[in-house]
Scaffold this active site. Sequence first.
Site, PDB file in Angstrom:
ATOM      1  N   ASP A 161       0.848  -1.252   0.087  1.00 42.34           N
ATOM      2  CA  ASP A 161       0.120   0.108   0.021  1.00 42.34           C
ATOM      3  C   ASP A 161       0.834   1.417   0.121  1.00 42.34           C
ATOM      4  O   ASP A 161       2.111   1.198   0.315  1.00 42.34           O
ATOM      5  CB  ASP A 161      -0.924   0.156   1.198  1.00 42.34           C
ATOM      6  CG  ASP A 161      -0.214  -0.304   2.551  1.00 42.34           C
ATOM      7  OD1 ASP A 161       0.870  -0.348   2.487  1.00 42.34           O
ATOM      8  OD2 ASP A 161      -0.807  -0.476   3.520  1.00 42.34           O
ATOM      9  N   GLU A 195      -9.767  -1.824   5.296  1.00 41.00           N
ATOM     10  CA  GLU A 195     -10.284  -1.417   6.451  1.00 41.00           C
ATOM     11  C   GLU A 195     -11.577  -2.300   6.477  1.00 41.00           C
ATOM     12  O   GLU A 195     -12.025  -2.858   5.574  1.00 41.00           O
ATOM     13  CB  GLU A 195     -10.620   0.059   6.553  1.00 41.00           C
ATOM     14  CG  GLU A 195      -9.520   1.060   6.445  1.00 41.00           C
ATOM     15  CD  GLU A 195      -8.903   1.073   7.581  1.00 41.00           C
ATOM     16  OE1 GLU A 195      -8.950   0.198   8.799  1.00 41.00           O
ATOM     17  OE2 GLU A 195      -8.077   2.384   7.884  1.00 41.00           O
ATOM     18  N   HIS A 209      -7.266  -4.763  10.253  1.00 36.91           N
ATOM     19  CA  HIS A 209      -6.881  -4.143   8.639  1.00 36.91           C
ATOM     20  C   HIS A 209      -5.658  -5.134   8.309  1.00 36.91           C
ATOM     21  O   HIS A 209      -4.755  -5.012   8.908  1.00 36.91           O
ATOM     22  CB  HIS A 209      -6.868  -2.821   8.341  1.00 36.91           C
ATOM     23  CG  HIS A 209      -5.809  -1.915   8.841  1.00 36.91           C
ATOM     24  ND1 HIS A 209      -5.961  -0.701   9.764  1.00 36.91           N
ATOM     25  CD2 HIS A 209      -4.343  -2.077   8.733  1.00 36.91           C
ATOM     26  CE1 HIS A 209      -4.831  -0.188   9.784  1.00 36.91           C
ATOM     27  NE2 HIS A 209      -3.994  -0.970   9.399  1.00 36.91           N
ATOM     28  N   ASN A 245      -7.423  -2.753  14.099  1.00 38.87           N
ATOM     29  CA  ASN A 245      -8.959  -3.222  13.846  1.00 38.87           C
ATOM     30  C   ASN A 245      -9.168  -4.433  12.954  1.00 38.87           C
ATOM     31  O   ASN A 245     -10.182  -4.625  12.346  1.00 38.87           O
ATOM     32  CB  ASN A 245      -9.782  -1.909  13.240  1.00 38.87           C
ATOM     33  CG  ASN A 245      -9.115  -1.379  12.150  1.00 38.87           C
ATOM     34  OD1 ASN A 245      -7.928  -1.935  11.657  1.00 38.87           O
ATOM     35  ND2 ASN A 245      -9.549  -0.187  11.423  1.00 38.87           N
TER      36      ASN A 245
HETATM   37  C1  GLP Z   1      -0.585   0.864   8.759  1.00 40.11           C
HETATM   38  C2  GLP Z   1      -0.189  -0.115   7.554  1.00 40.11           C
HETATM   39  C3  GLP Z   1      -0.301  -1.702   7.538  1.00 40.11           C
HETATM   40  C4  GLP Z   1       0.299  -2.083   8.793  1.00 40.11           C
HETATM   41  C5  GLP Z   1      -0.634  -1.634  10.125  1.00 40.11           C
HETATM   42  C6  GLP Z   1       0.080  -1.905  11.471  1.00 40.11           C
HETATM   43  O1  GLP Z   1      -1.712   1.160   8.785  1.00 40.11           O
HETATM   44  N1  GLP Z   1      -0.826   0.206   6.364  1.00 40.11           N
HETATM   45  O2  GLP Z   1       0.302  -2.506   6.335  1.00 40.11           O
HETATM   46  O3  GLP Z   1       0.166  -3.659   9.020  1.00 40.11           O
HETATM   47  O4  GLP Z   1      -0.480  -0.339   9.809  1.00 40.11           O
HETATM   48  O5  GLP Z   1       1.169  -1.300  11.743  1.00 40.11           O
HETATM   49  P1  GLP Z   1       1.927  -1.600  12.888  1.00 40.11           P
HETATM   50  O6  GLP Z   1       2.896  -2.519  12.658  1.00 40.11           O
HETATM   51  O7  GLP Z   1       2.902  -0.324  13.260  1.00 40.11           O
HETATM   52  O8  GLP Z   1       1.218  -1.877  14.271  1.00 40.11           O
END
Ligand code: GLP
Length: 244
Positions: free
Chosen positions: A67, A143, A138, A136
């Site tokens: 992404d 989402e 995702h 959440n």
């Molecule tokens: C972001 C990214 C995701 C990632 C998520 C969790 O929103 N788009 O790909 O997995 O956050 O992030 P973290 O590893 O900092 O908890």
Amino acid sequence: MKIVKAKDYEDMSLKAAKVISAQVIMKPNCVLGLATGSTPIGLYKNLVQWYNEGNLDFGDVTTVNLDEYRGLPKENDQSYYYFMHTNLFDYVNVNPERTNLPDGTNPDAEQECARYEAVIQEAGGIDLQLLGLGHNGHIGFNEPADAFDKETHCVDLTERTIEANKRFFASADEVPKQAYTMGIGTIMKAKKILVVVSGADKADIVKEAFFGPVTPQVPASVLQLHPDVTIVADEAALSKCDLS
Ligand code: GLP
């Protein structure tokens, strides 16, 4: 689903890096699907170290990232392009021409998403997709929704995601409100999936996503239907799951 229990963040980063390393050793010209967020940082450090020690060769690897924020130029230090370069690409011998992310600066969402989907297909599909897990549920920026989005698309980020990501920006107002992300269908087409999760704050969502019902309201729950998923999680993240 295979659940690999790690002691802590460091151990999770080591075990997950070994899975990626094994993939690159077994298929040097593989297509790696990569992820951002704070969770994979440690595993990328291990890959850089093993590359420096001469134990890993990314020369024939192709990468496709999950992404990218819509509207952020590559030079912005919060773009995922910048993240991938400063955490991995600039320190290993991956060919920059074979690294791919959605282009956040393309204002034509439809065109950009179609282009990215074609890039993945032309690369031959994803051999191993790395995923983090949002609070959440995702994955990428898919989402919670009423239905699973199939292909790369443009999403409106939820308040919760904007809130979670604002720590990286000067204020919540500066967090982009939209992103381009691979769809659930794109992710599910990967031959193998590796999920990394760490920390007690993820314990509830780990239980819900991997042991609860499969629902688009918890996007990661769909992974229960994939034939080859490995979850590397630390004890804190697994603390609410009954693994006996
Ligand atoms: C972001 C990214 C995701 C990632 C998520 C969790 O929103 N788009 O790909 O997995 O956050 O992030 P973290 O590893 O900092 O908890």
